[in-house]
Design a protein around this motif. Structure first.
Motif, PDB file in Angstrom:
ATOM      1  N   ILE A 276       5.127   7.085   6.406  1.00 41.51           N
ATOM      2  CA  ILE A 276       4.708   5.903   5.546  1.00 41.51           C
ATOM      3  C   ILE A 276       3.599   6.258   4.847  1.00 41.51           C
ATOM      4  N   ASP A 277       2.574   7.145   5.099  1.00 38.14           N
ATOM      5  CA  ASP A 277       1.355   7.535   4.592  1.00 38.14           C
ATOM      6  C   ASP A 277       1.379   8.724   3.740  1.00 38.14           C
ATOM      7  N   VAL A 278       2.697   9.098   3.211  1.00 41.07           N
ATOM      8  CA  VAL A 278       3.007  10.029   2.409  1.00 41.07           C
ATOM      9  C   VAL A 278       3.077   9.752   1.151  1.00 41.07           C
ATOM     10  N   ILE A 279       2.357   9.738   0.010  1.00 39.27           N
ATOM     11  CA  ILE A 279       2.412   9.060  -1.317  1.00 39.27           C
ATOM     12  C   ILE A 279       3.485  10.094  -2.039  1.00 39.27           C
TER      13      ILE A 279
ATOM     14  N   GLU B 290      -2.312   8.739   2.185  1.00 42.52           N
ATOM     15  CA  GLU B 290      -3.346   8.163   2.221  1.00 42.52           C
ATOM     16  C   GLU B 290      -4.780   8.633   3.253  1.00 42.52           C
TER      17      GLU B 290
ATOM     18  N   LYS C 158       9.357  10.763   4.664  1.00 42.33           N
ATOM     19  CA  LYS C 158       9.645   9.534   5.278  1.00 42.33           C
ATOM     20  C   LYS C 158       8.366   8.943   6.054  1.00 42.33           C
TER      21      LYS C 158
ATOM     22  N   VAL D 204      -7.276   8.525  -1.330  1.00 36.31           N
ATOM     23  CA  VAL D 204      -6.094   9.510  -1.379  1.00 36.31           C
ATOM     24  C   VAL D 204      -6.885  10.893  -1.024  1.00 36.31           C
TER      25      VAL D 204
END
Lengths: 585, 170
Positions: free
Chosen positions: B75-78, B17, B73, B50
């Motif tokens: 949360i911001d890694v797509i 993100e 893990k 992105v």
């Protein structure tokens, strides 16, 4: 009345509305300069604010509430010191995967970064000890962020989420409607076990002659305890639990073998070494469970069920990894496993347990009069039938509690397993008691642990939360003392909690007649309006416990135990489970 | 020749993100878990929401497995991909300020030419070379320029992309 979507609301109102929509009953915390708009709106809300005396207490209370109920615990603090005081509580929850939402105030957005009064980089501080965190920079994001915070905290592998809300965001007004849906494109935990992996697991289990369930806190978190019992019963597989999984199997169940690890049972640790198939469920191969990894269960095949892919293969390579929610995975097992007979293997483990059960000298009387710590907990277990909610601090008393208070049900044994946070027990018990006012809630604590958060006695009295604190008082940081006695040539550096010489008998043990201790816990209780009882003889234990359980005020029972009491069995740090020391003799 | 690293290098492309604090999350993960970052480059992608990070990390298979799982893990890694088994391009851009008096200039020009680099700034006694290429090429150029005296060196770190029509975000 206007439709929700057309109504302008302030950030503070949005926070309260989001908490109400999430069904939050209690908010633990302390107001301060930059969360006052939020507190002002809480004044009109049905959410009960529990004013704690320290923010660490707030986080632990929210954590105790969460562990006892399975719901998200919520705590609140102001900026700067308020936020930094939460850190230990967040780290505690993070290590044990406990769902929390922590809301902090922050200085105005236009002064962030200027070293303003009570400014700290709160999200920078909590980043490594939370599952996720947010700094809200636009009030239009606040509703979505709160929705996400609860979702992230309670889904997948649960954990604490921190939301930092600058004071101007709390005051700013915006058209608001509560977001009904939450969607995070980069976050979708795998909950369904892969069918092929399940099939492989079923095959291995069907072939195994000496299978063993190694059950961790994940089973509790998933709400899969009952399923686990059904699977174990169907396939006749013995179950060993970690500290975190106390209560997943009823303690008197024929397939429950007891607790594992450094201070676990000889029988279960031996079974770990001798099994031909280990089935790890929601456990993460912590060093306090495995001992020396190189010597850990060398001849077993291993299946690992876990919601967190990063837990799999982190410490131990396994034969069949299965990522998924245990509730679904264990259901798959239940549907597919054939029944089997393992009575010889189960009999073998029982035999090991008869050879070396947990034990203590029930009649032992040394110089002076002292209470046996194990006896206190054993008696408590008897009086409460293993059905009370127990919380603990960290140290010897925690291990004795684990050994002598096997619980009947999950979510009844609240303890800081991963981080090992002294001071966790007392505030956690308050959170649990609020959730279950009709249950007996008892904090088994040490004199060192209790002193770290005993300031929350004010909260207990103020909010009329009746818990019983049993202090196993050995005048020392007992576990530190044990290690110093065993591994540091009895050089008790910095571990004695009382003044030296005047308190000793001729055998160099504290003289119970020269109490008070620092502090005198009975007077401490009385100073707050709680009931304080001191117990120095085994025969006084039962009457004191009965009186404490019947009392309506909070109670402290100060049990004076010998400083040289030790926790056994013990697998020394770095040794293999085979090297378990059963006793000193 | 440059010494071979003890453990293989992996080039990870990570879509994250494009939000404040994401870089700190990634960097914090590496330091907290003791992983070594060789280089890290970040920039916006074709989708402005992105960012793409290219992280070069050393480690054996088990370490890399953990690095990838722990990154996933966040949360911001797509999405992320390890290019170790994938044909891909790697580019590093370097700006190199070199001592250059009149006597050295022609030799410097020849070296720059051979490496298909560019001279982008000149002063009385120095010049700035801009070079693009994979890590080996940049290292080799630096090796050739250092006898003249390197005053300043600034590198972007590796950016990478898989060859062929497939893209990381599909």
């Amino acid at each position: 009345m206007a439709k929700d979507s057309a109504v302008k609301k302030t950030g503070a109102e949005i926070l309260v509305e989001c908490l109400e929509k999430e069904g939050v009953e209690y908010l633990f915390g302390i107001p301060g300069g930059v969360n006052l708009p939020f507190f002002d709106k809480l004044y009109d809300s049905k959410i009960r604010v529990i004013l704690t005396r320290h923010e660490q207490g707030a986080a632990h209370m929210a954590d105790g509430y969460a562990r006892a109920t399975g719901r998200v615990g919520v705590c609140v603090a102001t900026s700067g010191p308020g936020a930094t005081n939460l850190i230990t509580g967040l780290a505690t929850a993070n290590m044990d995967s406990i769902p929390l939402v922590a809301i902090t105030g922050q200085v105005r957005t236009d002064v962030i970064g200027s070293d303003a009064f009570q400014e700290a980089d709160a999200t920078g501080c909590t980043r490594p000890v939370t599952k996720h965190n947010y700094l809200v920079k636009d009030v239009r994001d606040l509703g979505r962020i709160m929705r996400e915070a609860f979702h992230v905290a309670s889904s997948g592998r649960p954990g604490p989420v921190h939301v930092d809300v600058p004071v101007d965001i709390q005051r700013a007004a915006v058209e608001f409607s509560y977001p009904e849906k939450v969607s995070i494109r980069s976050y979708s935990p795998t909950v369904q076990g892969h069918p092929l992996q399940i099939k492989k697991a079923v095959e291995l289990i069907s072939q195994a002659e000496r299978p063993l369930f190694y059950v961790g806190g994940g089973v509790v978190l998933s709400g899969a305890s009952d399923l686990l019992r059904q699977v174990a019963e169907k396939a006749q597989i013995p179950v060993a639990t970690t500290l975190m999984a106390n209560g997943t199997m009823p303690y008197d169940h024929p397939l429950y073998m007891g607790v594992l690890g450094m201070h676990g049972k000889y029988a279960t640790n031996t079974a770990m070494q001798k099994c031909d198939l280990m089935i790890a469920c929601g456990a993460r191969f912590d060093d306090r469970v495995t001992g020396n990894l190189a010597k850990f269960s060398p001849n077993s095949k291993k299946i690992h069920f876990d919601i967190d892919p990063a837990n799999i293969g982190k410490c131990v390579q396994v034969d069949v990894p299965v990522v998924g929610d245990l509730k679904l995975v264990l259901q798959d097992l239940l549907d597919n496993l054939p029944g089997k007979d393992h009575s010889a293997w189960i009999g073998q483990i029982r035999e090991w347990d008869r050879e070396h059960p947990f034990s203590y000298d029930k009649n032992g009387k040394g110089p002076g009069e002292f209470v046996k710590p194990q006896f206190v907990i054993h008696k408590l277990h008897e009086l409460t039938r293993g059905e009370a909610i127990i919380s603990t601090g960290v140290g010897q008393h925690q291990m004795w509690a684990m050994q002598w208070y096997p619980a009947r049900s999950p979510r009844h044994f609240l303890t800081s397993g991963g981080l090992g946070t002294m001071g966790y027990g007392f505030p956690a018990s308050l959170g649990a008691k609020l959730a279950f006012p009709k249950k007996d809630v008892i904090c088994i604590d040490g004199d060192g642990s209790f002193q770290m958060t005993m300031t929350e006695m004010a909260t207990a009295i103020h909010e009329k939360i009746k818990v019983v604190v049993i202090i196993l008082n050995n005048y020392y940081l007992g576990m530190v003392r044990q290690w110093q006695e065993l591994f540091y040539k009895e050089r008790f550096s910095g571990s004695c909690l009382t003044t030296g010489s005047g308190m000793r008998t001729k055998d160099n043990e504290p003289d119970p007649n020269s109490l008070p201790y620092i502090p005198d816990f009975v007077k401490f209780a009385e100073a707050y309006g709680a009931l304080g009882l001191r117990v120095t003889r085994n025969e006084d234990v039962e009457p004191a416990l009965k009186r404490a359980l019947a009392e309506t005020r909070p109670v402290i029972i100060d049990c004076v135990i010998r400083p040289n009491e030790k926790v056994f069995p013990m697998v020394p740090a770095g040794a293999g489970l085979d090297d378990i020391i059963v006793d000193m003799a | 020749m440059k010494q071979r690293p003890a453990e293989p290098k992996h080039t990870l492309s990570v879509l994250v993100e494009n939000k404040a604090g994401v870089l700190a999350r990634i960097a914090g993960l590496f330091s907290a878990r003791g992983y070594n970052i060789d280089s890290l480059a970040v920039g916006e992608t074709e989708d402005p929401s992105v960012s793409r990070m290219t992280i070069v990390v050393q480690g054996d298979e088990r370490v890399l497995e953990q690095v990838e799982k722990q990154l996933n893990k966040l949360i911001d890694v797509i999405k992320l991909s390890d290019y170790v088994q994938t044909p891909h391009l790697e580019r590093d851009l370097a700006l190199i300020k070199v001592d250059a008096d009149k006597a050295d200039r022609s030799e410097l020009l020849q070296i720059v030419d051979i490496f298909r680099a560019k001279i982008v700034d000149v002063s009385a006694d120095s010049l700035i070379v801009e070079a693009t290429g994979d890590e080996d090429k940049i290292e080799a150029l630096i090796g050739m320029l250092s006898p003249f005296g390197i005053r300043e060196l600034s590198r972007t770190g590796i950016v990478a992309m898989a060859r062929g029509g497939k893209s990381l975000n599909t």
